[in-house]
Design a protein around this motif. Structure first.
Motif, PDB file in Angstrom:
ATOM      1  N   THR A 115       0.851  -1.188   0.000  1.00 54.99           N
ATOM      2  CA  THR A 115       0.000   0.000   0.000  1.00 54.99           C
ATOM      3  C   THR A 115       0.887   1.238   0.000  1.00 54.99           C
ATOM      4  N   PHE A 116       0.557   2.164  -0.888  1.00 53.14           N
ATOM      5  CA  PHE A 116       1.298   3.408  -1.036  1.00 53.14           C
ATOM      6  C   PHE A 116       0.367   4.584  -0.796  1.00 53.14           C
ATOM      7  N   ASN A 117       0.896   5.642  -0.212  1.00 55.26           N
ATOM      8  CA  ASN A 117       0.159   6.895  -0.157  1.00 55.26           C
ATOM      9  C   ASN A 117       0.291   7.547  -1.523  1.00 55.26           C
ATOM     10  N   VAL A 118      -0.800   8.105  -2.009  1.00 60.99           N
ATOM     11  CA  VAL A 118      -0.788   8.788  -3.302  1.00 60.99           C
ATOM     12  C   VAL A 118      -0.688  10.281  -3.024  1.00 60.99           C
ATOM     13  N   GLU A 119       0.471  10.840  -3.341  1.00 62.23           N
ATOM     14  CA  GLU A 119       0.698  12.262  -3.097  1.00 62.23           C
ATOM     15  C   GLU A 119       0.121  13.101  -4.237  1.00 62.23           C
ATOM     16  N   THR A 120       0.257  12.591  -5.467  1.00 62.36           N
ATOM     17  CA  THR A 120      -0.233  13.305  -6.646  1.00 62.36           C
ATOM     18  C   THR A 120      -0.816  12.287  -7.623  1.00 62.36           C
ATOM     19  N   LEU A 121      -1.982  12.623  -8.162  1.00 61.13           N
ATOM     20  CA  LEU A 121      -2.573  11.823  -9.236  1.00 61.13           C
ATOM     21  C   LEU A 121      -3.324  12.767 -10.159  1.00 61.13           C
ATOM     22  N   THR A 122      -2.741  12.966 -11.333  1.00 62.16           N
ATOM     23  CA  THR A 122      -3.395  13.754 -12.380  1.00 62.16           C
ATOM     24  C   THR A 122      -3.338  12.925 -13.655  1.00 62.16           C
ATOM     25  N   GLU A 123      -3.771  13.491 -14.741  1.00 63.05           N
ATOM     26  CA  GLU A 123      -3.760  12.764 -16.006  1.00 63.05           C
ATOM     27  C   GLU A 123      -2.349  12.348 -16.417  1.00 63.05           C
ATOM     28  N   LYS A 124      -1.358  13.152 -16.067  1.00 59.45           N
ATOM     29  CA  LYS A 124       0.014  12.910 -16.524  1.00 59.45           C
ATOM     30  C   LYS A 124       0.998  12.534 -15.414  1.00 59.45           C
ATOM     31  N   LYS A 125       0.636  12.746 -14.135  1.00 62.12           N
ATOM     32  CA  LYS A 125       1.582  12.525 -13.038  1.00 62.12           C
ATOM     33  C   LYS A 125       0.984  11.644 -11.950  1.00 62.12           C
TER      34      LYS A 125
END
Length: 141
Positions: A115-125
């Motif tokens: 399990t990972f924390n998701v710091e950034t999730l956008t279309e490209k990153k």
């Protein structure tokens, strides 16, 4: 008083422009902390993610080997994934919790998951943070 105000006018205008540029650059260029919906992980049916950068727990950049640069994460809309690299491919299922900002990867046939924390999730990153604090920054292909 009027001479003093007129003398400061060019400096104030320049200072205002600098503040405006800093604000616009900060607003446009930083996706850190932005976690969008699960469909950003896989697009319409599937998406390929490649490593852009990796840092250790102290925040220092980790040099990628040639083999690591060739690794990829394929994420599909049916909640499955495939990780490919020099050692072969690993397939499994994933679970994304937008509220908790976590991504859990469970390889097929494995009794444990990561399990990972998701710091950034956008279309490209996509930026994943491990339990140690190490970060993996991925870019959509």
């Amino acid at each position: 008083m009027t001479k003093f105000s007129l003398a400061l006018r060019p400096y104030l205008a320049s200072l205002l422009c600098v503040f405006a540029l800093v604000f616009v650059a900060a607003a446009c260029g930083n996706d850190k902390g932005k976690v969008e919906g699960v469909n950003m992980l896989y697009g319409t049916t599937g998406k390929v993610w490649k490593t852009a950068k990796e840092t250790d727990a102290a925040g220092d950049k980790v040099k990628q080997t040639d083999a690591q640069q060739e690794e990829s994460l394929h994420v599909f809309s049916n909640n499955t994934y495939t990780m490919t690299g020099a050692a072969g491919a690993v397939q499994g299922k994933f679970a994304f919790d937008q509220g908790a900002k976590t991504l859990t990867l469970t390889p097929d046939g494995a009794g444990t998951s990561n399990t990972f924390n998701v710091e950034t999730l956008t279309e490209k990153k996509l930026t994943l943070v491990g339990t140690s604090g190490a970060k993996l920054m991925l870019e959509a292909e």
